[in-house]
Design a protein around this motif. Structure first.
Motif, mmCIF file in Angstrom:
data_model
loop_
_atom_site.group_PDB
_atom_site.id
_atom_site.type_symbol
_atom_site.label_atom_id
_atom_site.label_comp_id
_atom_site.label_asym_id
_atom_site.label_seq_id
_atom_site.Cartn_x
_atom_site.Cartn_y
_atom_site.Cartn_z
ATOM 1 N N GLY A 198 58.436 46.617 47.375
ATOM 2 C CA GLY A 198 59.709 46.334 48.023
ATOM 3 C C GLY A 198 60.510 47.620 48.108
ATOM 4 O O GLY A 198 61.015 48.109 47.105
ATOM 5 N N TRP A 199 60.564 48.195 49.296
ATOM 6 C CA TRP A 199 61.308 49.444 49.498
ATOM 7 C C TRP A 199 62.728 49.033 49.860
ATOM 8 O O TRP A 199 63.031 48.738 51.008
ATOM 9 C CB TRP A 199 60.641 50.245 50.603
ATOM 10 N N ILE A 200 63.579 49.002 48.845
ATOM 11 C CA ILE A 200 64.872 48.332 48.945
ATOM 12 C C ILE A 200 65.984 49.298 49.330
ATOM 13 O O ILE A 200 66.213 50.301 48.645
ATOM 14 C CB ILE A 200 65.229 47.657 47.601
ATOM 15 N N SER A 201 66.682 48.988 50.413
ATOM 16 C CA SER A 201 67.866 49.758 50.783
ATOM 17 C C SER A 201 69.110 48.911 50.540
ATOM 18 O O SER A 201 69.123 47.701 50.801
ATOM 19 C CB SER A 201 67.797 50.255 52.232
ATOM 20 N N ASN B 61 74.808 54.989 50.767
ATOM 21 C CA ASN B 61 73.433 54.508 50.931
ATOM 22 C C ASN B 61 72.605 54.701 49.672
ATOM 23 O O ASN B 61 72.786 55.672 48.929
ATOM 24 C CB ASN B 61 72.742 55.258 52.067
ATOM 25 N N ASN B 62 71.673 53.781 49.464
ATOM 26 C CA ASN B 62 70.689 53.905 48.392
ATOM 27 C C ASN B 62 69.366 53.348 48.895
ATOM 28 O O ASN B 62 69.345 52.370 49.643
ATOM 29 C CB ASN B 62 71.138 53.145 47.143
ATOM 30 N N SER C 11 69.852 49.970 42.863
ATOM 31 C CA SER C 11 69.496 48.915 43.828
ATOM 32 C C SER C 11 69.940 47.526 43.367
ATOM 33 O O SER C 11 70.622 46.814 44.121
ATOM 34 C CB SER C 11 68.000 48.930 44.111
ATOM 35 N N PRO C 12 69.569 47.082 42.150
ATOM 36 C CA PRO C 12 70.021 45.750 41.742
ATOM 37 C C PRO C 12 71.535 45.669 41.571
ATOM 38 O O PRO C 12 72.137 44.645 41.900
ATOM 39 C CB PRO C 12 69.286 45.500 40.418
ATOM 40 N N CYS D 257 64.646 44.925 52.674
ATOM 41 C CA CYS D 257 63.314 45.320 52.223
ATOM 42 C C CYS D 257 62.592 45.948 53.409
ATOM 43 O O CYS D 257 62.325 45.281 54.409
ATOM 44 C CB CYS D 257 62.543 44.116 51.711
ATOM 45 N N ASN D 258 62.294 47.237 53.284
ATOM 46 C CA ASN D 258 61.591 47.989 54.323
ATOM 47 C C ASN D 258 60.101 48.044 53.977
ATOM 48 O O ASN D 258 59.737 48.311 52.832
ATOM 49 C CB ASN D 258 62.137 49.412 54.392
ATOM 50 N N LEU D 259 59.252 47.791 54.954
ATOM 51 C CA LEU D 259 57.819 47.809 54.702
ATOM 52 C C LEU D 259 57.352 49.230 54.419
ATOM 53 O O LEU D 259 57.586 50.153 55.207
ATOM 54 C CB LEU D 259 57.069 47.236 55.906
#
Length: 201
Positions: free
Chosen positions: A26-29, A37-38, A65-66, A77-79
């Protein structure tokens, strides 16, 4: 061999993450309360429901992130793919809250429609999510751990149409990445189909 995790395994590295593998990343932004941005990858990530579509990711510690997802109620979630492996890895480092990992990893951003975080423009797919639950995990004794799970409902889906084949998303063409424990990764480069048996069979 057999071991109880509470007693240790006696191996050079913990085999648990290599056994429960491959795991999608899960590439989380996210954005924080100040709109900064994170972007970070999480391999304790999965789809957890289909209707409504939902995903979850878990963090070892209350990382950016959390915390951002909890505070703003949103994440993307970026693929993560083989073509983006180096950028994904570059975004995983421990950096300060004010550091933009998109810039750090040399990634272009794209806007979302329903949530504030940006998405990775080069990613073949991205899931816009709104937080439904934020859970601090407990152990068997009921004691709180320093691990946190974020659950989110997918409210928007972006797909690069170059990866659609006959109306299906082509996972092998996207070469989706997965974590295999230790420092190891895998990329999906081929798939096969199996028909599930029905009641008549």
């Amino acid at each position: 061999m057999f071991y109880e995790p509470r007693s240790g395994h006696g191996l050079p590295h913990d085999p648990f993450k290599a056994i429960v593998a491959p795991r999608p990343i899960g590439w989380i932004s996210t954005v924080d309360r100040d709109g900064r941005n994170n972007l970070a990858p999480y391999s304790f990530f999965s789809a957890i429901n289909t209707n409504p579509p939902m995903v979850s990711f878990t963090s070892e510690g209350l990382k950016h992130s959390p915390a951002n997802a909890r505070d703003t109620g949103e994440f993307v979630c970026n693929l993560s793919t083989l073509a983006l492996a180096q950028q994904m890895n570059a975004s995983s480092g421990p950096v300060g809250a004010g550091v933009d990992e998109f810039e750090l990893a040399g990634l272009k951003t794209a806007p979302c429609h329903l949530v504030r975080p940006l998405r990775v423009a080069a990613s073949p797919a991205a899931l816009e999510c709104k937080v439904t639950d934020f859970i601090q995990l407990k152990n068997l004794q009921g004691e709180l751990t320093t691990r946190y799970m974020v659950l989110g409902e997918v409210v928007g889906v972006h797909i690069d149409e170059a990866y659609l084949r006959n109306g299906l998303f082509d996972t092998a063409a996207a070469q989706v990445l997965a974590r295999c424990g230790y420092m190891d990764y895998a990329a999906v480069t081929e798939v096969f189909s199996l028909r599930r048996p029905d009641a008549a069979e």
